[in-house]
Design a protein around this motif. Structure first.
Motif, PDB file in Angstrom:
ATOM      1  N   GLY A 117      12.535   4.558   0.923  1.00 40.33           N
ATOM      2  CA  GLY A 117      11.094   4.469   0.774  1.00 40.33           C
ATOM      3  C   GLY A 117      10.310   4.828   2.012  1.00 40.33           C
ATOM      4  O   GLY A 117       9.083   4.627   2.061  1.00 40.33           O
ATOM      5  N   VAL A 118      10.981   5.378   3.023  1.00 39.83           N
ATOM      6  CA  VAL A 118      10.296   5.785   4.244  1.00 39.83           C
ATOM      7  C   VAL A 118       9.535   7.093   3.975  1.00 39.83           C
ATOM      8  O   VAL A 118      10.097   8.053   3.448  1.00 39.83           O
ATOM      9  N   ARG A 119       8.274   7.108   4.354  1.00 42.30           N
ATOM     10  CA  ARG A 119       7.453   8.297   4.143  1.00 42.30           C
ATOM     11  C   ARG A 119       7.753   9.341   5.207  1.00 42.30           C
ATOM     12  O   ARG A 119       7.753   9.040   6.402  1.00 42.30           O
ATOM     13  N   LEU A 120       8.004  10.570   4.755  1.00 45.21           N
ATOM     14  CA  LEU A 120       8.205  11.693   5.668  1.00 45.21           C
ATOM     15  C   LEU A 120       7.027  12.648   5.493  1.00 45.21           C
ATOM     16  O   LEU A 120       7.056  13.551   4.663  1.00 45.21           O
ATOM     17  N   ASN A 121       5.990  12.414   6.257  1.00 48.55           N
ATOM     18  CA  ASN A 121       4.799  13.249   6.225  1.00 48.55           C
ATOM     19  C   ASN A 121       4.891  14.258   7.367  1.00 48.55           C
ATOM     20  O   ASN A 121       5.087  13.871   8.514  1.00 48.55           O
ATOM     21  N   PHE A 122       4.749  15.539   7.052  1.00 49.64           N
ATOM     22  CA  PHE A 122       5.007  16.566   8.055  1.00 49.64           C
ATOM     23  C   PHE A 122       4.147  16.439   9.315  1.00 49.64           C
ATOM     24  O   PHE A 122       4.686  16.406  10.431  1.00 49.64           O
ATOM     25  N   PRO A 123       2.800  16.374   9.227  1.00 46.69           N
ATOM     26  CA  PRO A 123       2.030  16.297  10.478  1.00 46.69           C
ATOM     27  C   PRO A 123       2.323  15.023  11.267  1.00 46.69           C
ATOM     28  O   PRO A 123       2.308  15.053  12.509  1.00 46.69           O
TER      29      PRO A 123
END
Length: 249
Positions: A117-123
């Motif tokens: 459930g860890v968010r991997l947001n590019f910026p």
């Protein structure tokens, strides 16, 4: 059946095949009576249609060897598969979505979740890198996504969609191990509003993203009918149900 004939049928290589004549997805011809859905110039649909296709129809694995089964592919997208066994089915779906957002500089939209459930947001991920949102940084980010995301995480991220309302960019997905996911890369309809669509996939091992044939309807192939009365969608290497269509929020 003689062994040689069996092997040729398995490989889909019973006779030499002509090069792919279509420059991009949007150039693939339609059956009579159909027209492509309208697409805004900067939309995901327009971007998908502009993806170039390779002349060579052969699907290659990440290590450069031809895929054993070639009988289900129609054309190969000119998009990198990488050099490791990572860009498989769900990864190809995420690659296409991420590449579209990257091309538009819509970096905040490049957003996926790990099994935990860890968010991997590019910026956010690239913020502390010296090369920030460069292509090298983007490629490194995708490697991380392909390593820690899956059909299970992608299915949770997407919203259910009625098959009759299918549009380019939608996703057919069955989570699990094994599971599978394919991207709807183009959609057309007739004067009655009945829709047909093209499907692209990677698979296991990691391989070229390719548009598949409709092996159950040679007259319609490579298009598939968006028929809500049919319970199943049979693709060359996976069978979905019509309620497994999803879309991006």
């Amino acid at each position: 059946m003689p062994l040689l004939i069996f092997v040729l049928l398995l490989c889909g290589c019973g006779q030499p095949e002509s090069p792919n004549p279509y420059a991009n997805i949007g150039a693939i011809p339609l059956p009579p009576g159909y027209h492509r859905l309208g697409a805004a110039p900067n939309s995901f649909a327009a971007w998908l249609r502009a993806i170039p296709l390779k002349k060579d129809r052969t699907v290659y694995l990440f290590d450069g060897t031809p895929k054993r089964y070639q009988g289900g592919r129609f054309a190969v997208l000119d998009i990198s598969v990488g050099h490791t066994d990572l860009q498989q089915c769900a990864d190809a779906v995420m690659r296409l979505r991420a590449e579209y957002c990257y091309s538009r500089h819509a970096f905040a939209g490049i957003d996926f979740y790990t099994e935990q459930g860890v968010r991997l947001n590019f910026p956010e991920w690239a913020h502390h890198r010296p090369d920030s949102t460069s292509r090298n940084s983007f490629n490194a980010y995708l490697t991380r996504v392909f390593t820690y995301c899956s059909t299970r995480t992608l299915e949770k991220q997407l919203a259910p969609k009625n098959i009759g309302q299918i549009i380019p960019g939608d996703v057919l997905i069955k989570s699990g191990a094994p599971g599978h996911a394919m991207t709807v890369v183009d959609v057309a309809e007739d004067t009655h509003g009945r829709r047909i669509y093209l499907l692209a996939q990677s698979y296991m091992p990691a391989q070229d993203i390719h548009i598949v044939k409709n092996l159950n309807n040679a007259d319609l192939s490579p298009w598939f009918a968006a028929d809500a009365t049919q319970l199943q969608i049979e693709t060359p290497e996976w069978t979905f149900t019509t309620n497994q269509l999803r879309c991006w929020h």
